[in-house]
Design an enzyme around this catalytic site. Structure first.
Site: not given
Length: 189
Positions: A63-64
């Site tokens: 995830a970012d």
């Protein structure tokens, strides 16, 4: 999981998901003119790809999270002065928190990337409040220089969207992505 984020680990732990945390070592840069949502999706995919090289089987979750205010992308602050500038910029305004999630299925050689957007409304902050918050240390490892799940919650008037997205992992979206891959976390498989 391609992350060392304690917040993401806490969320997965609360769901009883078994995982190994392997941070992706890569430069999380954005290209000039790249749209924020597309940039976050690209970085999440790159994180998953980087970590997948270390495994022969399984699913990789990456995830970012970024914060966007007035068209400006705010990542993690570089230092306390940067954190002060970020929080001053967010003061009295709304902003978007975008978290892109990538699930890489190593066995199927497939990746799926989705993103979630939550609008967060900040009250007006005084310079003293910002400095006091920064001195707590909480601001330094978070996109936008605040944590909604901690002391930073006092800055938030309201949100439109997924709370967990602002924490760093949109749980409902992750659940759907995993379910499509045959992993039902409700049965803890």
């Amino acid at each position: 999981m391609a992350s060392a984020s304690p917040r993401r680990q806490d969320l997965l732990d609360a769901l009883g998901i078994k995982y190994k945390s392997v941070p992706a070592e890569l430069d999380e840069h954005f290209f000039p003119g790249e749209l924020p949502r597309k940039a976050a999706e690209r970085v999440a995919r790159e994180k998953a790809e980087a970590v997948a090289r270390n495994f022969e089987h399984g699913l990789i979750l990456a995830a970012d999270t970024i914060v966007v205010c007035d068209g400006k992308v705010l990542g993690k602050p570089q230092d306390e002065d940067d954190a002060f500038l970020m929080l001053s910029h967010l003061s009295g305004k709304s902003h978007e928190v975008i978290t892109a999630v990538c699930i890489k299925d190593i066995d199927q050689a497939e990746s799926e990337v989705e993103s979630e957007v939550t609008r967060v409304y900040f009250r007006s902050l005084s310079p003293m409040e910002i400095r006091t918050y920064i001195s707590s240390g909480e601001a330094m490892d978070k996109a936008g220089a605040y944590g909604i799940q901690g002391l930073g919650s006092v800055f938030v008037e309201r949100i439109d969207g997924c709370y967990f997205n602002v924490v760093g992992l949109p749980i409902s979206r992750v659940y759907g992505m995993l379910a499509r891959r045959g992993t039902n976390i409700l049965r803890n498989e």
